[in-house]
Design a protein around this motif. Structure first.
Motif, mmCIF file in Angstrom:
data_model
loop_
_atom_site.group_PDB
_atom_site.id
_atom_site.type_symbol
_atom_site.label_atom_id
_atom_site.label_comp_id
_atom_site.label_asym_id
_atom_site.label_seq_id
_atom_site.Cartn_x
_atom_site.Cartn_y
_atom_site.Cartn_z
ATOM 1 N N GLU A 35 0.807 -1.221 0.000
ATOM 2 C CA GLU A 35 0.000 0.000 0.000
ATOM 3 C C GLU A 35 0.842 1.274 0.000
ATOM 4 O OE1 GLU A 35 -3.511 2.073 -0.227
ATOM 5 O OE2 GLU A 35 -3.367 -0.120 -0.116
ATOM 6 N N TYR A 36 1.943 1.273 0.768
ATOM 7 C CA TYR A 36 2.683 2.511 0.990
ATOM 8 C C TYR A 36 4.132 2.483 0.511
ATOM 9 C CZ TYR A 36 -1.241 4.089 3.832
ATOM 10 O OH TYR A 36 -2.480 4.476 4.259
ATOM 11 N N GLY A 37 4.615 1.329 0.064
ATOM 12 C CA GLY A 37 5.990 1.277 -0.402
ATOM 13 C C GLY A 37 6.976 1.597 0.715
ATOM 14 N N TYR A 38 7.858 2.554 0.475
ATOM 15 C CA TYR A 38 8.872 2.931 1.463
ATOM 16 C C TYR A 38 8.388 4.009 2.446
ATOM 17 C CZ TYR A 38 12.440 0.627 -1.454
ATOM 18 O OH TYR A 38 13.189 -0.283 -2.163
ATOM 19 N N ARG A 39 7.139 4.427 2.287
ATOM 20 C CA ARG A 39 6.678 5.606 3.026
ATOM 21 C C ARG A 39 6.471 5.387 4.528
ATOM 22 N NH1 ARG A 39 1.838 7.228 -0.921
ATOM 23 N NH2 ARG A 39 1.902 4.978 -1.237
ATOM 24 N N LEU A 40 6.543 4.141 4.992
ATOM 25 C CA LEU A 40 6.398 3.882 6.428
ATOM 26 C C LEU A 40 7.717 3.489 7.092
ATOM 27 C CD1 LEU A 40 2.995 1.975 6.615
ATOM 28 C CD2 LEU A 40 3.493 4.290 7.368
ATOM 29 N N VAL A 164 13.936 0.035 -4.970
ATOM 30 C CA VAL A 164 12.976 0.587 -5.930
ATOM 31 C C VAL A 164 13.203 2.096 -5.994
ATOM 32 C CG1 VAL A 164 10.544 0.891 -6.515
ATOM 33 C CG2 VAL A 164 11.307 -1.227 -5.396
ATOM 34 N N ASN A 165 13.615 2.581 -7.124
ATOM 35 C CA ASN A 165 13.915 4.002 -7.279
ATOM 36 C C ASN A 165 12.653 4.852 -7.237
ATOM 37 O OD1 ASN A 165 16.708 3.555 -7.596
ATOM 38 N ND2 ASN A 165 16.424 3.064 -9.768
ATOM 39 N N GLY A 166 12.809 6.068 -6.740
ATOM 40 C CA GLY A 166 11.707 7.028 -6.756
ATOM 41 C C GLY A 166 10.741 6.903 -5.601
ATOM 42 N N GLU A 167 11.011 6.008 -4.649
ATOM 43 C CA GLU A 167 10.103 5.845 -3.519
ATOM 44 C C GLU A 167 10.327 6.951 -2.487
ATOM 45 O OE1 GLU A 167 7.608 3.622 -2.566
ATOM 46 O OE2 GLU A 167 7.611 3.055 -4.686
ATOM 47 N N ASN A 168 9.247 7.501 -1.981
ATOM 48 C CA ASN A 168 9.308 8.556 -0.978
ATOM 49 C C ASN A 168 9.435 7.937 0.415
ATOM 50 O OD1 ASN A 168 9.080 10.844 0.550
ATOM 51 N ND2 ASN A 168 7.056 11.442 -0.199
ATOM 52 N N MET A 235 11.466 -5.498 9.816
ATOM 53 C CA MET A 235 10.177 -5.007 9.329
ATOM 54 C C MET A 235 10.367 -4.092 8.115
ATOM 55 S SD MET A 235 7.672 -6.324 10.953
ATOM 56 C CE MET A 235 6.377 -5.191 10.430
ATOM 57 N N VAL A 236 11.421 -3.278 8.148
ATOM 58 C CA VAL A 236 11.748 -2.438 6.988
ATOM 59 C C VAL A 236 12.053 -3.319 5.783
ATOM 60 C CG1 VAL A 236 13.460 -0.843 6.032
ATOM 61 C CG2 VAL A 236 12.556 -0.467 8.337
ATOM 62 N N ALA A 237 12.811 -4.395 6.003
ATOM 63 C CA ALA A 237 13.164 -5.312 4.908
ATOM 64 C C ALA A 237 11.912 -5.938 4.302
ATOM 65 C CB ALA A 237 14.104 -6.402 5.421
ATOM 66 N N ILE A 238 10.952 -6.322 5.142
ATOM 67 C CA ILE A 238 9.697 -6.910 4.647
ATOM 68 C C ILE A 238 8.938 -5.899 3.801
ATOM 69 C CG2 ILE A 238 7.454 -7.849 5.344
ATOM 70 C CD1 ILE A 238 8.884 -8.920 7.882
ATOM 71 N N GLU A 239 8.880 -4.661 4.297
ATOM 72 C CA GLU A 239 8.175 -3.612 3.560
ATOM 73 C C GLU A 239 8.860 -3.339 2.216
ATOM 74 O OE1 GLU A 239 7.068 1.030 4.425
ATOM 75 O OE2 GLU A 239 6.598 -0.474 5.949
ATOM 76 N N MET A 240 10.179 -3.292 2.213
ATOM 77 C CA MET A 240 10.907 -3.051 0.976
ATOM 78 C C MET A 240 10.748 -4.213 -0.006
ATOM 79 S SD MET A 240 14.449 -1.388 2.489
ATOM 80 C CE MET A 240 15.171 -1.176 0.854
ATOM 81 N N ALA A 241 10.726 -5.437 0.531
ATOM 82 C CA ALA A 241 10.631 -6.627 -0.319
ATOM 83 C C ALA A 241 9.299 -6.737 -1.032
ATOM 84 C CB ALA A 241 10.879 -7.883 0.516
ATOM 85 N N THR A 242 8.262 -6.139 -0.454
ATOM 86 C CA THR A 242 6.919 -6.263 -1.045
ATOM 87 C C THR A 242 6.447 -4.978 -1.720
ATOM 88 O OG1 THR A 242 6.011 -5.800 1.164
ATOM 89 C CG2 THR A 242 6.183 -8.100 0.498
ATOM 90 N N THR A 243 7.334 -3.978 -1.782
ATOM 91 C CA THR A 243 6.998 -2.750 -2.504
ATOM 92 C C THR A 243 6.825 -3.058 -3.986
ATOM 93 O OG1 THR A 243 8.158 -1.321 -0.936
ATOM 94 C CG2 THR A 243 7.856 -0.472 -3.165
#
Length: 394
Positions: A35-40, A164-168, A235-243
Motif C-alpha cells: 500500500e505505501y511502499g517505502y513511506r512507512l 525501488v527508485n523514486g520511492e518517498n 520489518m523495513v526489509a519486509i516492507e521493501m521486499a513487497t513494494t
C-alpha cells in the motif's frame, strides 16, 4: 565486560525482540509495502525507541531479581490478585495470537508446497518438544538458530527485490486511514507476552551466570537496544521486499503471494518468504507460550512442569484445531483474531504500569532503580502506547 560474559548472557532480549516480528507483523509489513511502499520506513525505525524503553525496564527487573519471574515478583510485592490480573488478561489475548501464528505456519508451508495437515501437526509436536525442555538454556539452543534464520530470510528477500527508485521515504498524511495506521502500529509495538518473557527469561538465565549485577544490567540494556533496532530493520526489509506488489494480492493466499513475489524478486523469492514466515510464526509461538505460562503460573505460585504443559495444551490445541478446520478461510480467521487482539494495547498497559512501579522501587532494585528522568520517559512511552491503542480502536 568480557566476551565470555557476553556469550553467557546473550539470548533473552534478542529472542523476544525477534519474536516481535511474528506472523501478524510479517503480514502487516507485506500490506504496508503493497500500500505505501517505502513511506512507512521512518515510522518503523522510530518504533524501535518505545520498544527499547519498555523492554529495557523488563530486562533490568529480571537482571536484578535472579531466579524470579515477573509474575512472582508482582505477587510478592503486591498481591496474587494483581499478579493474576496482569497475567490472565495476557493469557486471553495469547489464545488468539496462537491462531495467527499457526495460520502463518500453514501459509508458509503452502508456499513451500507442504499442506497444513502436515506442517501444523509437525510444528505442534516440535513446539511441545522444545517447551518440554526443563532448562531455559537448552530452550535457547533451539530458539537462537530460528531467530537468525528469520532475520536472514527477510533480509535476503529484500536484497532479491532490490532498491525501488523514486520511492518517498519521508511521508505523512493527515488522512484518517494513514493516521489510523500510525496509531495502530504504535499501539501494537509491544505485546504483553514480550514483557513477561524478557523479565522471566533474563532472571532464569542470569542466575546461573557469575557476573556482577551491574554487568548483567549493562548487557541486558545493550542487547535490548540491538534487538529493538534489528527487529524494526527486519520489518523495513519486509516492507521493501513487497513494494510494488499490487494491494489486491492477498498475502494469506499462497498462490497469489507466491506469484507476485516471483514477478518482482525471482523464482526463489517465494520459498525464502515461506521459510521466513514459518520461522517468524514458530519463534513467536514458543515465546508467547513461555511468557504466558510463566506469567500465569508464577502469579498462582504453581510454576511446576506439569502445570506448564497443561496450560500450554489448553491454549495451543484450540488454536491448532481452528487453523486446521478453516484452511479455506484464513482471511476470516485472521481478521477475527486480529480484531480481538486489538485490545492488546489496553492489556499491555497493566504489566507496563507494574514494571514502572517496580523499577523505581529502591528496596527491590537497590542502586539500579530508575531515577526521575528515566521514569518520566518511561511513563510518556506507556501513555503513547495506550493513546495509540485508543485511536486505533475508535
Amino acid at each position: 565486560m568480557s566476551i565470555k560474559e557476553v556469550i553467557r548472557l546473550f539470548g533473552p532480549a534478542w529472542i523476544v525482540m525477534m519474536a516481535d516480528v511474528d506472523a501478524a507483523s510479517v503480514l502487516t509489513g507485506v500490506a504496508n509495502g503493497q500500500e505505501y511502499g517505502y513511506r512507512l520506513i521512518w515510522l518503523l525505525l522510530l518504533l524501535s525507541i518505545p520498544l527499547y524503553i519498555i523492554q529495557e525496564a523488563a530486562g533490568r527487573l529480571g537482571a536484578v531479581n535472579n531466579g524470579k519471574g515477573l509474575g512472582e515478583i508482582i505477587r510478592e510485592r503486591y498481591s496474587g490478585k494483581i499478579a493474576l490480573l496482569a497475567s490472565l488478561s495476557m493469557f486471553v489475548v495469547d489464545v488468539f495470537t496462537y491462531i495467527v501464528e499457526y495460520v502463518g505456519i500453514a501459509v508458509g508451508g503452502l508456499v513451500l508446497g507442504i499442506p497444513p495437515y502436515i506442517t501444523l501437526p509437525i510444528f505442534f509436536v516440535f513446539h511441545l518438544v522444545i517447551i518440554s525442555t526443563r532448562k531455559y538454556e537448552k530452550i535457547e539452543k533451539f530458539l537462537l538458530p530460528i531467530s537468525l534464520l528469520l532475520a536472514v530470510a527477510f533480509v535476503l528477500q529484500a536484497m532479491l527485490r532490490g532498491i525501488v527508485n523514486g520511492e518517498n521515504v519521508l511521508y505523512f498524511s493527515p488522512s484518517k486511514s494513514f493516521t489510523f495506521l500510525v496509531a495502530a502500529n504504535i499501539g501494537a509495538v509491544i505485546m504483553p507476552f514480550m514483557i513477561f518473557y524478557q523479565t522471566s527469561a533474563t532472571s532464569y538465565k542470569y542466575q546461573n551466570v557469575e557476573s556482577s549485577i551491574e554487568t548483567k544490567i549493562k548487557w541486558s540494556s545493550i542487547e535490548t537496544l540491538i534487538g529493538a533496532i534489528v527487529s524494526e530493520l527486519i520489518m523495513v526489509a519486509i516492507e521493501m521486499a513487497t513494494t510494488g506488489i499490487s494491494p489486491s494480492v492477498d498475502p494469506l493466499n499462497y498462490k497469489e503471494i507466491s506469484y507476485a513475489l516471483s514477478l518482482v524478486s525471482g523464482p526463489f523469492s517465494p520459498y525464502i518468504f515461506g521459510i521466513g514466515l514459518i520461522c517468524a510464526a514458530f519463534l513467536a509461538l514458543i515465546v508467547e507460550s513461555l511468557g504466558s505460562a510463566w506469567g500465569t503460573l508464577e502469579a498462582l505460585g504453581k510454576n511446576s512442569f506439569n502445570n506448564f504443559i497443561l496450560l500450554y495444551i489448553s491454549e495451543s490445541i484450540p488454536a491448532l484445531v481452528i487453523t486446521l478446520l478453516f484452511t479455506n478461510n484464513y482471511d476470516n480467521v485472521v481478521n477475527f483474531a486480529l480484531t480481538l487482539m486489538s485490545i492488546a494495547p489496553f492489556i499491555v498497559v497493566i504489566p507496563c504500569v507494574l514494571i514502572g512501579m517496580l523499577v523505581k522501587d529502591k528496596n527491590l532494585m537497590m542502586n539500579y532503580a530508575y531515577g526521575r528522568t528515566r521514569m518520566l520517559v518511561y511513563w510518556i512511552t506507556v501513555a503513547m502506547i495506550l493513546i495509540g491503542g485508543i485511536l486505533a480502536v475508535i
